[in-house]
Design an enzyme around this catalytic site. Structure first.
Site, PDB file in Angstrom:
ATOM      1  N   GLU A 213       2.527 -51.320  -0.814  1.00  0.00           N
ATOM      2  CA  GLU A 213       1.133 -51.690  -1.109  1.00  0.00           C
ATOM      3  C   GLU A 213       0.584 -50.839  -2.257  1.00  0.00           C
ATOM      4  O   GLU A 213       0.629 -49.613  -2.200  1.00  0.00           O
ATOM      5  CB  GLU A 213       0.244 -51.451   0.120  1.00  0.00           C
ATOM      6  CG  GLU A 213       0.625 -52.244   1.360  1.00  0.00           C
ATOM      7  CD  GLU A 213      -0.194 -53.517   1.526  1.00  0.00           C
ATOM      8  OE1 GLU A 213      -1.027 -53.831   0.653  1.00  0.00           O
ATOM      9  OE2 GLU A 213       0.009 -54.194   2.546  1.00  0.00           O
TER      10      GLU A 213
HETATM   11 ZN   LIG Z   1      -0.874 -58.621   1.256  1.00  0.00          ZN
END
Ligand SMILES: [Zn+2]
Length: 412
Positions: free
Chosen positions: A376
């Site tokens: 992320e």
């Molecule tokens: Zn996502």
């Protein structure tokens, strides 16, 4: 919510809406594509372009205009994507209020204008907003003129730009890169696969999977995946050795409908694709699954590692729990140490998970027994920092995977 151990019991992460693991088509409300003019002299907005999202437009008074932003369907995670063109019949300042249905403000508006003579929209700057916590709205001032500008939640990296972007980064157009149509999305857009390798047909070889853009607004994660591909195709000894040893199979744009339709999170079936890796009710997840599942029974190919790129409000890695045995084991833990060591000034968070949720990473684990990572990237990461971190991470990954493959070769 993640305490359950079996896949059957997983019902969603803390930020997921109810019923997220039911991935049979849900109804979506298509946004009418139109141009709207209000006030006098008129201020105009349009959502007639790929990646646009604007559901309505009103003049609140002479100087303030409200833009209504609604999701493709609800309930939905708080990732309110927006994108619109705006201009005025006369040069003037305007106050724009973003009013979200089913969400509160999240993305800092990016202003893009048409740049001559390059003939393309380029990101110019972020617009500071005044955020009203009570209503969840955000207000900003902008100078309008007859030439339209685009204001969007993140840079518009839509599907028409995908191939161009890969070419300009030198990923496609090389003898060791194949760019192929893996299948069609629900609305008939191509889901592209990029394969990078210099492995010979009869050579035993490990496979690295790179996935991205299951969630349309997650542009920084998508850009990180493209920078990875750029490093994997670069003309360095490391990248060459990697290509001669590994096969890279990448799907950087898994949800092309969602991206071009300006969706907040779902595909055209109204489903969060990263909750469909167990039931495979959606065409996009089936396409990616089918591009990898044959490897399980192939004598000369071995699934080795998988990365699924996303974006959120921080740089955070979601590895598989260290205690869970994978083969090879703990690649992610070793790699994260390298990434942090190479980028000491950047904050990274690590949060390990069990493998119960029906997400891409866990499908790779359950199907092949391999380690995999949800990677992320911070929504607000700067261009330069994104470039530095992604390049160094791609290089340390190549070194690590080559080492791990060497170890296996020695054992056999
Ligand atoms: Zn996502």
């Amino acid at each position: 919510m993640i305490s359950c151990k079996s896949t059957e019991e997983f019902s969603g992460f803390s930020y997921d809406p109810p019923d997220v693991t039911n991935t049979i088509d849900k109804e979506i409300s298509p946004q009418p594509r139109r141009t709207i003019g209000v006030g006098s002299p008129k201020v105009w907005v349009s959502n007639e372009f790929d990646g646009a999202r604007l559901n309505d437009f009103y003049a609140l008074n002479d100087s303030t205009f409200e833009i209504l932003i609604a999701p493709e369907n609800a309930p939905i995670n708080n990732s309110p994507w927006y994108g619109f063109k705006i201009w005025s019949d006369s040069v003037r300042m305007a106050k724009i209020q973003l009013n979200y249905q089913d969400a509160t403000h999240r993305y800092v508006p990016k202003l893009q204008s048409w740049v001559w003579p390059d003939s393309m929209w380029q990101e110019q700057f972020e617009l500071p907003v005044e955020y009203d916590t009570a209503s969840g709205t955000a207000t900003f001032d902008v100078l309008l003129a007859e030439d339209p500008i685009i204001i969007s939640a993140q840079p518009l990296n839509t599907t028409p730009l995908f191939k161009k972007e890969l070419s300009s980064r030198g990923v496609i157009g090389k003898k060791f890169t194949k760019f192929r149509e893996a299948g069609l999305s629900k609305k008939g857009r191509t889901v592209w696969e990029v394969e990078i390798t210099e492995v010979k047909k009869e050579q035993k070889a490990p496979v690295l999977a790179i996935l991205s853009r299951q969630h349309p607004p997650e542009v920084t994660g998508y850009l990180a995946s493209l920078i990875f591909l750029e490093e994997l195709t670069s003309d360095t000894d490391l990248a060459r050795e990697f290509r001669e040893t590994f096969i890279v199979k990448a799907f950087p744009m898994i949800n092309p409908d969602g991206v071009d339709l300006g969706h907040w999170r779902h595909n055209a079936g109204g489903i969060d694709l990263n909750r469909d890796w167990e039931n495979f009710n959606q065409p996009e997840t089936r396409i990616v699954r089918d591009a990898f599942s044959w490897i399980k029974d192939h004598e000369l190919r071995r699934m080795f590692y998988a990365i699924d790129f996303h974006s959120t409000n921080e740089n955070i890695f979601y590895p598989i729990n260290e205690e869970i045995q994978t083969n090879p084991d703990n690649i992610t833990q070793k790699w994260i140490k390298e990434i942090m060591g190479d980028n000491p000034d950047i904050k990274f968070t690590v949060e390990e998970f069990d493998t119960s949720s029906p997400i891409a990473k866990n499908w790779f684990y359950h199907t092949f027994g391999i380690d995999a990572l949800t990677y992320e990237v911070d929504d607000r990461i700067g261009e330069q920092q994104l470039d530095i971190v992604s390049r160094s991470a791609a290089r340390s990954l190549m070194r690590l995977l080559l080492d791990e493959w060497d170890k296996i070769a020695l054992e056999n």
